[in-house]
Scaffold this motif. Structure first.
Motif, PDB file in Angstrom:
ATOM      1  N   LYS A 141      33.914  34.758  37.192  1.00 18.81           N
ATOM      2  CA  LYS A 141      35.350  34.975  37.237  1.00 18.81           C
ATOM      3  C   LYS A 141      35.636  36.190  38.102  1.00 18.81           C
ATOM      4  N   LEU A 142      36.445  37.100  37.557  1.00 20.62           N
ATOM      5  CA  LEU A 142      36.808  38.301  38.285  1.00 20.62           C
ATOM      6  C   LEU A 142      35.948  39.444  37.778  1.00 20.62           C
ATOM      7  N   LEU A 143      35.160  40.059  38.631  1.00 15.09           N
ATOM      8  CA  LEU A 143      34.236  41.096  38.187  1.00 15.09           C
ATOM      9  C   LEU A 143      34.934  42.442  38.127  1.00 15.09           C
ATOM     10  N   ASN A 199      44.378  46.269  48.016  1.00 21.07           N
ATOM     11  CA  ASN A 199      45.485  46.141  47.073  1.00 21.07           C
ATOM     12  C   ASN A 199      46.744  45.607  47.746  1.00 21.07           C
ATOM     13  N   LEU A 200      47.000  46.064  48.966  1.00 24.53           N
ATOM     14  CA  LEU A 200      48.155  45.558  49.705  1.00 24.53           C
ATOM     15  C   LEU A 200      48.048  44.052  49.931  1.00 24.53           C
ATOM     16  N   LEU A 201      46.853  43.594  50.284  1.00 21.93           N
ATOM     17  CA  LEU A 201      46.656  42.158  50.509  1.00 21.93           C
ATOM     18  C   LEU A 201      46.820  41.369  49.213  1.00 21.93           C
ATOM     19  N   ILE A 202      46.231  41.855  48.121  1.00 26.79           N
ATOM     20  CA  ILE A 202      46.378  41.159  46.837  1.00 26.79           C
ATOM     21  C   ILE A 202      47.852  41.087  46.444  1.00 26.79           C
ATOM     22  N   TYR A 218      39.801  39.685  46.493  1.00 26.33           N
ATOM     23  CA  TYR A 218      39.213  40.492  45.421  1.00 26.33           C
ATOM     24  C   TYR A 218      37.690  40.394  45.453  1.00 26.33           C
ATOM     25  N   MET A 219      37.173  39.186  45.671  1.00 26.04           N
ATOM     26  CA  MET A 219      35.725  39.032  45.770  1.00 26.04           C
ATOM     27  C   MET A 219      35.194  39.756  46.998  1.00 26.04           C
TER      28      MET A 219
END
Length: 956
Positions: free
Chosen positions: A375-377, A524-527, A543-544
């Protein structure tokens, strides 16, 4: 079916050795290892290989198996049955849509997705989750869902080859592969063949140790042993980077020495062709697990081999793949391995796409993975101590910030710690404190200082919409330390302007194209931008990428992911973020929970927001002013003002000081219910607390008068009530030096319009324009509605003309107001012509809704055209629009005017049977239909006991 090994002979050993690369020949197999007879050395009298299972060519032993040893506790037949059922369901969706127009969206510059992709995945997921509720699923469109502790992972590509599908060009396919403990166990590919008006499908399936089949018939790879006699296939990604250029060169090289190289556009279909024996090999860089999971198992079970493009052991989480019939594999690697090694030397990322907990894979050529990811680490906060909060409310002001160390994995795979307060962006990312919160990755409240170069870049990216041109222009600027500062300052300024597409263009250039090493602000800007555009797959992908670059995610990173999931309605994935933080020793802070509450607020998920708020208190997470303000907003938007007041009192009782946003949210909560007196009390308390009301506070109070249902003579601002109260607040706002904004004028226009005072509404609208504010679509709609109620058709037509002149396309609300204006003026022919034009619009803005037919039913009913009224009512039902209480009440009212009492009761019974709850307006028109005391008594009895089961209270 078992695969039988042939006895070793000296001839076969020599022939087999000739197929190995020089390095492989040097390292001979152990003496106890059974060698297989080479394809080229089979005796001439031997039966055809494709006809006899025992004669199937097994892959050379030097290439490790990619398949799982077994299918686990689920029998292969059962697992394959569900896979085939799911693939067929997805294929049926595609077959139904393949000859119809497509609704296409773009995931990137050239990467597109259709509604069919999403619908196909939804029906596949329905089949999978019905049979295996506890399995984990990775879909191209839906991302990762399910139980992260499961040993089974479903890799689903609902439409592999979307570009081909969108153009009606074969080939494209549905691809489903199931991994057991990280390795392929069973798979199915449904390939679409033929072409427009003559589409057909073929189903290729495989299971671990069970062989590969096409439409029920066993398949094998080809026997061709020379590249010169081979037909090859490759593919190209959407990113034109170094890997893309290298593959172009390989394409040219193999075109010169083979019978040809094809590029078809569906990785699953391409690998299936190798398994079918109609091509000899396929390779490609930058694929994803859902592209490869099904195809690689089919190739291996058909007798082929699978490796990475550098010759290393393959897993479905790798970023390159080479599949072949096994005989030409070494020859292909001799030409493919060297340029692949060169790409690694250049720093091209070939690390695992991500690594599940149950996957046991070594990646020695890339980097050491010290902790598996699923998932999200979250980078585990190994040294963080659990600090309990004081449960007593009196200790709220005594709580102190907990200092904790974070942890990360460095480039050598070593776990290290850091002090969050001392984090800095070093070479390639230092901002030197110019307008930034030092050490923070979030940009709210940060005002960048723009250099002349940065201002030029900002103006360019704001005007240019072509991403390729933006990237090309940025490429031409000499890379320097100052340029990094300028680019990041530009990106933050775009964030302050809420210009998401330019942010994506600039930050993607930093991540994928530039020589700079991105820092946490860039990620963070991209997310954030992807979340605002509801591009969840891209948000997760970046994120990965952040984790693979060993960049440390901050609380803001998780907060942005939560907000993105909530905005898109993916609440189960939002919960996954919270769970993962907790599993990795990072208890979510108020920052993270507040982002969660904010997302739930915007998604209008009141119950879930209350649940999260209660969880915060159970976990003794430090609630703050923002938390309470969000909860007041949650209750206010769900029309629960007293619950909002309870939260406000709780906030004050623990010593948490409300700010102006808190007071404004509470005023709004009462305003939505028209509780003007309560709204005024909160407004006065805000002033007594020393807060100077801003435009939002005044607008909230004006809203209370706009929505007020009854006159309240005790009110401070107007004894006459609505709309004078809104007007007095507007004047007070100007007197206090607070400039009204566009929303202020819109509220006042609406207030006058609701009261039937179209002249004052017109004057307010003109004042808005005189203040230099451009009227929005909502401004025009409110003015149009005000004039429509007064029957001023000529002015309504002028407003519609202004809309068109301003480049605004009238939506359904505006057109409904125009219909109402024509109806009230008795211009029924014009009303019907406008209706016909609306009905020609299929979906989107301007097409009829139930409000459209409510206008027609009301107009025809008032004019006495009952046949036309009933036709309009039937037309709404024919378009699939459910009649609401206004529709039914208008219909009853038409018959009530003719004193058709029995007919009114018949319609009333239909209304209740349809599940529509009557309101006070319904009761009034029923009473108007009565012509004697007996009927009045009967209706009164019904009205007094009116509820959802009213149909049981009388017999017609």
């Amino acid at each position: 079916m078992a695969r039988y090994l042939l006895a070793p002979t000296s001839a076969t050993t020599a022939a087999f050795s000739s197929l190995l690369s020089k390095d492989a020949v040097k390292g001979s197999l152990p003496s106890g290892t059974l060698r297989l007879r080479a394809l080229g050395s089979r005796p001439s009298k031997a039966p055809p290989i494709m006809a006899v299972a025992s004669e199937q060519s097994a892959p050379p032993a030097k290439y490790p198996k990619v398949a799982a040893p077994t299918t686990g506790p689920i029998p292969a037949a059962e697992l394959l049955g569900v896979i085939q059922e799911a693939a067929k369901a997805g294929a049926d969706v595609i077959m139904e849509a393949v000859n119809k127009p497509r609704n296409i969206h773009y995931k990137g510059v050239a990467d597109l997705v259709t509604d069919t992709d999403k619908l196909s995945e939804s029906v596949i997921l329905e089949v999978v989750t019905k049979n295996f509720k506890d399995h984990l699923i990775l879909g191209e469109e839906g991302g990762l869902i399910g139980d992260s502790s499961s040993e089974y992972l479903w890799c689903i590509d609902p439409l592999d080859g979307t570009t081909n599908f969108a153009h009606g060009y074969p080939s494209f396919s549905v691809s489903i592969g199931v991994l057991f403990r990280g390795k392929p166990a069973a798979s199915t590919v449904v390939e679409f063949c033929g072409g427009p008006m003559c589409w057909s499908t073929r189903t290729i399936s495989a299971s671990s140790g069970g062989g590969a089949y096409c439409n029920g018939q066993k398949i094998h790879v080809s026997q061709t042993d020379k590249v010169e006699q081979s037909l090859l296939v490759t593919g190209f990604g959407y990113d034109h980077d170094d890997a893309w250029t290298t593959n172009i060169n390989l394409f040219k090289e193999f075109t010169d020495i083979s019978r040809g190289v094809r590029r078809l556009g569906s990785a699953a279909a391409d690998m299936s062709h190798v398994g079918l024996g109609i091509t000899e090999a396929y390779w490609e860089y930058r694929l994803k697990p859902w592209d490869m999971a099904a195809g690689v198992l089919i190739v291996e079970e058909a007798g082929g081999v699978v490796t990475r493009m550098d010759g290393g052991e393959f897993t479905v989480f790798d970023r390159s793949v080479l599949v072949s019939n096994g005989v030409v594999h070494g020859q292909l690697l001799d030409r493919i391995r060297p340029p692949t090694e060169e790409l690694k030397k250049k720093g091209i990322d070939f690390s695992l796409w991500f690594k599940p907990d149950k996957l046991r894979v070594e990646a020695p050529l890339y980097y050491t993975v010290t902790k598996p990811r699923w998932k999200l680490l979250a980078c585990k906060n190994a040294l963080q101590e659990t600090v309990s909060n004081d449960a007593e409310v009196s200790s709220y002001n005594e709580r102190k910030n907990r200092k904790s160390e974070g942890a990360y994995i460095d480039k050598d795979g070593v776990a290290r710690t850091f002090n969050r307060k001392e984090i800095s962006r070093k070479r390639g990312g230092a901002m030197r404190g110019r307008g930034w919160k030092y050490g923070s990755g979030f940009v709210d409240g940060v005002f960048p200082v723009l250099s002349p170069m940065a201002e030029d870049i900002l103006q360019f990216v704001q005007k240019e919409t072509d991403v390729a041109k933006i990237w090309e222009s940025l490429d031409n600027i000499p890379p320097a330390h100052n340029l990094w500062d300028d680019i990041l300052n530009v990106a933050v300024q775009l964030r302050l302007n809420r210009q998401w597409d330019p942010i994506i263009s600039v930050c993607e250039w930093i991540v994928y194209r530039s020589s700079f090493r991105p820092d946490i602000i860039c990620y963070n800007l991209l997310i954030d931008a992807y979340g605002q555009r509801r591009q969840l797959n891209k948000a997760e992908s970046i994120y990965m990428t952040l984790l693979e670059a060993h960049c440390v995610p901050t609380e803001d990173t998780y907060a942005l992911l939560l907000r993105a999931y909530c905005n898109a309605g993916s609440l189960h994935r939002a919960e996954g973020v919270i769970s993962e933080m907790q599993e990795n020793g990072m208890p979510p802070s108020a920052t993270v929970y507040n982002a969660y509450l904010d997302g739930l607020l915007k998604a209008r998920c009141t119950e879930k927001a209350v649940e999260v708020y209660q969880r915060m208190k159970r976990e003794k997470c430090r609630t703050n002013t923002e938390t309470y303000t969000l909860m007041i907003n949650v209750y206010g938007r769900s029309n629960q003002p007293m619950s909002a007041m309870k939260v406000f009192n709780e906030m004050k009782s623990i010593g948490c000081k409300p700010n102006i946003c808190t007071y404004t949210a509470l005023v709004n909560a009462f305003a939505r219910e028209g509780l003007c007196e309560k709204a005024e009390e909160v407004f006065e308390e805000m002033q007594q607390a020393g807060h100077e009301p801003d435009v939002y506070a005044y607008n909230a109070l004006m809203e209370a008068y706009r929505t007020m249902r009854i006159h309240q003579p005790v009110l401070r601002f107007s004894r006459a009530g609505f709309p004078e109260g809104a007007s007095e607040i507007f004047s007070l706002m100007q007197h206090m030096g607070c400039e009204p904004d566009r929303a202020s004028y819109n509220i006042l226009v609406d207030a006058y319009g609701r009261a039937g005072r179209h002249q004052e509404a017109e004057a307010t609208f003109q004042e808005l324009k005189q203040q230099g504010m451009r009227p929005t679509m909502k401004s025009h709609m409110l003015l149009l509605s005000a004039h429509a109620k007064s029957g001023n058709v000529s002015r309504c037509e002028e407003v519609m003309a202004q809309l068109h002149k301003s480049g605004l396309r009238p939506d359904t609300f505006a057109l409904n107001a125009m219909l109402n204006a024509y109806g009230r003026a008795g211009r029924l022919d014009d009303m019907e012509r406008l209706l016909a034009a609306m009905e020609k619009r299929h979906g989107g803005g301007g097409s009829p809704d139930i409000g459209t037919y409510n206008v027609l039913v009301n107009v025809y009913g008032r004019a006495g055209y009952l046949d036309r009224m009933e036709a309009a009512f039937a037309a709404a039902a024919a378009r699939g629009l459910a009649a609401d209480v206004v529709t039914w009440t208008s219909r009853i009212g038409a018959h009530a005017r003719k004193k058709e009492y029995v007919r009114c009761l018949e319609i009333f019974e239909e209304m209740v049977d349809a599940g529509c709850y009557p309101d006070a307006g319904t009761a009034k028109v029923l009473l108007a239909a009565c012509s004697d005391e007996r009927q009045v008594e009967q209706v009164t009895a019904i009205v007094r006991s009116m509820h959802k089961d009213a149909k049981t209270l009388f017999t017609l």
